[in-house]
Design an enzyme around this catalytic site. Structure first.
Site, mmCIF file in Angstrom:
data_model
loop_
_atom_site.group_PDB
_atom_site.id
_atom_site.type_symbol
_atom_site.label_atom_id
_atom_site.label_comp_id
_atom_site.label_asym_id
_atom_site.label_seq_id
_atom_site.Cartn_x
_atom_site.Cartn_y
_atom_site.Cartn_z
ATOM 1 N N PHE A 1 -31.228 18.641 -46.331
ATOM 2 C CA PHE A 1 -29.982 19.383 -46.177
ATOM 3 C C PHE A 1 -30.062 20.675 -46.969
ATOM 4 O O PHE A 1 -30.480 20.672 -48.121
ATOM 5 C CB PHE A 1 -28.791 18.590 -46.740
ATOM 6 C CG PHE A 1 -28.400 17.386 -45.948
ATOM 7 C CD1 PHE A 1 -27.469 17.487 -44.923
ATOM 8 C CD2 PHE A 1 -28.941 16.151 -46.244
ATOM 9 C CE1 PHE A 1 -27.089 16.362 -44.212
ATOM 10 C CE2 PHE A 1 -28.564 15.027 -45.538
ATOM 11 C CZ PHE A 1 -27.641 15.131 -44.515
ATOM 12 N N TYR B 1 -29.198 7.096 -44.544
ATOM 13 C CA TYR B 1 -28.583 6.110 -43.662
ATOM 14 C C TYR B 1 -29.412 4.845 -43.496
ATOM 15 O O TYR B 1 -29.009 3.925 -42.794
ATOM 16 C CB TYR B 1 -28.287 6.746 -42.301
ATOM 17 C CG TYR B 1 -27.252 7.832 -42.412
ATOM 18 C CD1 TYR B 1 -25.903 7.517 -42.461
ATOM 19 C CD2 TYR B 1 -27.626 9.166 -42.515
ATOM 20 C CE1 TYR B 1 -24.938 8.511 -42.598
ATOM 21 C CE2 TYR B 1 -26.676 10.165 -42.650
ATOM 22 C CZ TYR B 1 -25.339 9.826 -42.689
ATOM 23 O OH TYR B 1 -24.395 10.805 -42.830
ATOM 24 N N PHE C 1 -29.529 17.965 -36.946
ATOM 25 C CA PHE C 1 -28.616 16.955 -36.416
ATOM 26 C C PHE C 1 -27.166 17.313 -36.675
ATOM 27 O O PHE C 1 -26.280 16.782 -36.021
ATOM 28 C CB PHE C 1 -28.933 15.557 -36.953
ATOM 29 C CG PHE C 1 -28.938 15.443 -38.449
ATOM 30 C CD1 PHE C 1 -27.772 15.291 -39.166
ATOM 31 C CD2 PHE C 1 -30.136 15.494 -39.135
ATOM 32 C CE1 PHE C 1 -27.784 15.186 -40.541
ATOM 33 C CE2 PHE C 1 -30.167 15.379 -40.516
ATOM 34 C CZ PHE C 1 -28.987 15.229 -41.225
ATOM 35 N N ASP C 2 -26.898 18.242 -37.604
ATOM 36 C CA ASP C 2 -25.511 18.622 -37.868
ATOM 37 C C ASP C 2 -25.494 19.852 -38.769
ATOM 38 O O ASP C 2 -26.414 20.064 -39.561
ATOM 39 C CB ASP C 2 -24.769 17.474 -38.542
ATOM 40 C CG ASP C 2 -23.253 17.632 -38.527
ATOM 41 O OD1 ASP C 2 -22.741 18.482 -37.772
ATOM 42 O OD2 ASP C 2 -22.579 16.898 -39.265
ATOM 43 N N TYR D 1 -23.108 22.941 -45.063
ATOM 44 C CA TYR D 1 -24.395 22.251 -45.022
ATOM 45 C C TYR D 1 -25.053 22.424 -43.664
ATOM 46 O O TYR D 1 -24.402 22.724 -42.664
ATOM 47 C CB TYR D 1 -24.230 20.759 -45.341
ATOM 48 C CG TYR D 1 -23.517 19.992 -44.248
ATOM 49 C CD1 TYR D 1 -24.230 19.391 -43.222
ATOM 50 C CD2 TYR D 1 -22.143 19.880 -44.252
ATOM 51 C CE1 TYR D 1 -23.574 18.700 -42.216
ATOM 52 C CE2 TYR D 1 -21.480 19.187 -43.261
ATOM 53 C CZ TYR D 1 -22.206 18.604 -42.245
ATOM 54 O OH TYR D 1 -21.561 17.924 -41.244
ATOM 55 N N ILE E 1 -23.278 9.975 -48.112
ATOM 56 C CA ILE E 1 -24.476 9.196 -48.425
ATOM 57 C C ILE E 1 -24.829 9.331 -49.909
ATOM 58 O O ILE E 1 -24.476 10.311 -50.565
ATOM 59 C CB ILE E 1 -25.669 9.610 -47.533
ATOM 60 C CG1 ILE E 1 -25.999 11.099 -47.682
ATOM 61 C CG2 ILE E 1 -25.414 9.234 -46.075
ATOM 62 C CD1 ILE E 1 -27.239 11.556 -46.936
#
Length: 151
Positions: free
Chosen positions: A142, A125, A79-80, A68, A99
């Site tokens: 994502f 979140y 962010f990731d 991802y 999530i």
């Protein structure tokens, strides 16, 4: 109505989804929002980039392996990303390890599929944000790839 396993029946899940959509439309209309806003209230949208095998789908409780890349929808800030760590992400689907937007979006993917998940903050979140990199009430995007089911 719950079945013998304690989960909602398919017909009740459909009613629940329909009810949630109608409540979202009513809320949006009362706030004079545009049609895009109406359709994205409390929703995780999945868009296929590369089709999977079309026959092998995960079910709740399956262990999945995925890559991802996560960004903030508002400005595209990453962010990731699992590839940055050099290894895919493994988790169990449908049990709250990820999530809600992942639990609901990824379960619709077939093995090998690559997709975009667009997740509203209430399926992400929410007001708490996460890890100092995802602000409160942030919508998330994502790019995900379903590599393995049951591994």
């Amino acid at each position: 109505m719950r079945n013998s396993k304690g989960t909602l029946s398919e017909s009740n899940q459909c009613v629940s989804e329909t009810t949630r959509l109608l409540i979202g439309i009513y809320s949006a209309c009362s706030k004079s929002l545009d049609i895009h806003s109406i359709l994205t209230i409390q929703y995780a949208h999945q868009e296929t980039l590369t089709p999977g095998d079309g026959t092998t789908y995960p079910k709740s409780g399956d262990k999945l392996t995925m890559h991802y890349h996560g960004t903030l929808t508002s400005n595209g800030t990453k962010f990731d990303a699992s590839r940055d760590r050099g290894r895919p992400f493994k988790f169990t689907i449908g049990v709250g390890q990820v999530i809600k937007g992942w639990d609901e979006g990824v379960i619709q993917m077939s093995l090998g599929e690559k997709a975009i998940l667009r997740i509203t903050s209430d399926y992400g979140y929410g007001p708490r944000g996460a890890g100092g990199v995802i602000p409160p009430n942030a919508d998330l995007t994502f790019e995900v790839e379903l590599l393995e089911i049951g591994a």
